[in-house]
Design an enzyme around this catalytic site. Structure first.
Site, PDB file in Angstrom:
ATOM      1  N   ARG A  13       0.861  -1.199   0.000  1.00  0.00           N
ATOM      2  CA  ARG A  13       0.000   0.000   0.000  1.00  0.00           C
ATOM      3  C   ARG A  13       0.884   1.231   0.000  1.00  0.00           C
ATOM      4  O   ARG A  13       0.643   2.202  -0.707  1.00  0.00           O
ATOM      5  CB  ARG A  13      -0.957   0.015   1.200  1.00  0.00           C
ATOM      6  CG  ARG A  13      -1.647   1.372   1.364  1.00  0.00           C
ATOM      7  CD  ARG A  13      -2.899   1.363   2.233  1.00  0.00           C
ATOM      8  NE  ARG A  13      -2.777   0.541   3.424  1.00  0.00           N
ATOM      9  CZ  ARG A  13      -2.078   0.877   4.521  1.00  0.00           C
ATOM     10  NH1 ARG A  13      -1.439   2.032   4.590  1.00  0.00           N
ATOM     11  NH2 ARG A  13      -2.017   0.048   5.545  1.00  0.00           N
ATOM     12  N   ASP A  40      -7.692  18.943 -13.617  1.00  0.00           N
ATOM     13  CA  ASP A  40      -7.959  17.604 -14.129  1.00  0.00           C
ATOM     14  C   ASP A  40      -7.629  17.652 -15.623  1.00  0.00           C
ATOM     15  O   ASP A  40      -8.355  18.264 -16.405  1.00  0.00           O
ATOM     16  CB  ASP A  40      -9.435  17.259 -13.874  1.00  0.00           C
ATOM     17  CG  ASP A  40      -9.818  15.874 -14.409  1.00  0.00           C
ATOM     18  OD1 ASP A  40      -9.130  15.368 -15.316  1.00  0.00           O
ATOM     19  OD2 ASP A  40     -10.831  15.319 -13.930  1.00  0.00           O
TER      20      ASP A  40
HETATM   21  C1  LIG Z   1     -13.490   9.544 -16.223  1.00  0.00           C
HETATM   22  C2  LIG Z   1     -13.145  10.842 -15.607  1.00  0.00           C
HETATM   23  C3  LIG Z   1     -12.932  10.966 -14.230  1.00  0.00           C
HETATM   24  C4  LIG Z   1     -13.133   9.805 -13.273  1.00  0.00           C
HETATM   25  O1  LIG Z   1     -12.186   8.821 -13.486  1.00  0.00           O
HETATM   26  P1  LIG Z   1     -12.426   7.251 -13.170  1.00  0.00           P
HETATM   27  O2  LIG Z   1     -11.153   6.649 -13.576  1.00  0.00           O
HETATM   28  O3  LIG Z   1     -13.603   6.821 -13.992  1.00  0.00           O
HETATM   29  O4  LIG Z   1     -12.730   7.163 -11.715  1.00  0.00           O
HETATM   30  C5  LIG Z   1     -12.521  12.188 -13.740  1.00  0.00           C
HETATM   31  N1  LIG Z   1     -12.380  13.245 -14.553  1.00  0.00           N
HETATM   32  C6  LIG Z   1     -12.608  13.181 -15.877  1.00  0.00           C
HETATM   33  C7  LIG Z   1     -12.443  14.395 -16.715  1.00  0.00           C
HETATM   34  C8  LIG Z   1     -13.003  11.977 -16.450  1.00  0.00           C
HETATM   35  O5  LIG Z   1     -13.242  11.925 -17.755  1.00  0.00           O
END
Ligand SMILES: *Cc1c(COP(=O)(O)O)cnc(C)c1O
Length: 379
Positions: free
Chosen positions: A45, A169
């Site tokens: 972990r 993101d």
């Molecule tokens: C898919 C996605 C997520 C979430 O990711 P997972 O791997 O499905 O948990 C977060 N941000 C964006 C922009 C995404 O497209």
């Protein structure tokens, strides 16, 4: 080293023990400690060699100093938001990923965090949303599904001027298209289930930072919360990343071609694509992106049934997700964004008719023929 080379030789690309040019999958939960406190690895972990290899790789390709791999993008986002305390306020982009919206509103709000959603293209609106309790600006660019583009460098500057964090993101762009840390952002994260993995075969998330104090904080939370990426998935992710530059080249070229194609179709009323010179975000996109990404969204002419259209495609797959080799199409109001209340969706410009297309790397003529057949089915 150029990014294209880093993808292949970055991070820890060779096993020191054996010379294996593909990092082995170390399926071990614990490690023999010959001297207490001096072991390189203790417990998986906390740290695992296969995960460490992919973490070093993502740190390199995002031009950071430390990378962290998680069981999903959502786990990565959860870990990042766990940095904050009850009473803290975050300014959030108003069309972030539906799952992020759900996480913030149904989990973190309950734990005492507060949020203000703003259109992060509007710097004044972002600045006005900052209060004495604000700790961070969190955004996506391009956004999902309208592909709005915010000025990363300007937002990072604004955050620093107010002594708060900037968090991006970067899932929709990929590090080939933009590298937010080089534009002053503090924390970049991905759902690696999309372009980084690239083959629709792994769920994963990553976080990359530059600042050592932030790295320590995220590392602590990664270990404490424990939502880590397993060795098998870590290997799969680094395998996917090796071809990211090649894949993105094909994704970007196909997307530009399909934009030109869709623009000429009488059935299409409106297209959302940052590479459209008529798009209000075009100038910012051109400044900060290398290529305009491989996502585009469009609306059919009023009266045409988007569900009938997507259900009559045979090469392009009707599915959620994005960033895969195969082209994926979906209707956000019925699928990815169905958990966002309709009035909020409409207020953010996401019409019921909107169709989102993640352009894959198939031969572009096959994609055009498929779309043509879909339009014909509407007659
Ligand atoms: C898919 C996605 C997520 C979430 O990711 P997972 O791997 O499905 O948990 C977060 N941000 C964006 C922009 C995404 O497209």
């Amino acid at each position: 080293m150029k990014l294209q080379t880093q993808l292949i030789h970055g991070g820890i690309s060779e096993d020191k023990q054996t010379g294996a040019v593909s990092m082995p999958i170390y399926m071990a939960s614990t490690f023999h400690q010959t001297h207490i406190g001096q072991a390189k690895y203790e417990y998986s972990r906390t740290s695992n060699p296969t995960r460490q290899a992919v973490e070093a790789l993502v740190a390199d390709i995002e031009q950071g100093t430390a990378g962290f791999a998680f069981a999903s993008g959502s786990a990565a986002i959860t870990t990042v938001f766990s940095m904050f305390n009850a009473g803290d306020h975050i300014v959030v982009g108003n069309d972030v990923y539906g799952g992020t919206f759900r996480l913030l509103n149904q989990v973190f709000k309950r734990l005492g965090l507060t949020f203000t959603a703003v259109d992060t293209r509007d710097l004044k609106a972002v600045e006005q949303a900052i209060t004495k309790d604000t700790k961070a600006i969190y955004l996506e660019t391009p956004t999902n599904p309208l592909l709005h583009v915010s000025d990363i460098e300007a937002l990072a500057k604004l955050a620093h001027a107010h002594n708060i964090l900037s968090i991006i993101d970067n899932t929709f762009a990929s590090p080939i298209v933009q590298q937010p840390l080089t534009l002053g952002v503090d924390i970049v994260l991905h759902s690696a289930s999309k372009y980084l993995g690239g083959h629709s075969d792994v769920i994963a998330g990553v976080v990359v930072v530059k600042d050592p104090a932030l790295a320590e904080q995220i590392g602590f939370l990664q270990n404490a919360i424990g939502a880590i990426l397993a060795p098998q998935e870590s290997w799969l992710l680094q395998r996917g990343i090796k071809t990211l530059a090649l894949r993105m080249q094909a994704h970007l070229a196909n997307t530009q071609a399909l934009f030109n194609f869709l623009k000429a179709q009488p059935e299409v009323a409106k297209i959302y694509y940052p590479g459209d010179p008529d798009n209000p975000d075009y100038a910012v996109a051109k400044k900060q992106m290398h290529g305009f990404g491989a996502m585009l969204s469009f609306e059919l002419q009023p009266g045409l049934d988007p569900q009938k259209f997507v259900e009559n495609l045979h090469v392009i797959t009707l599915a959620e997700s994005l960033g895969a080799l195969e082209s994926l199409i979906e209707i956000p109001s019925l699928m990815t964004h169905s958990s966002v209340p309709r009035e909020i969706r409409l207020a953010n410009g996401i019409q019921d008719e909107l169709i989102r297309l993640s352009v894959g790397v198939e031969a572009v003529d096959d994609l055009k023929a498929d779309l043509t057949a879909g339009f014909a089915a509407l007659k």
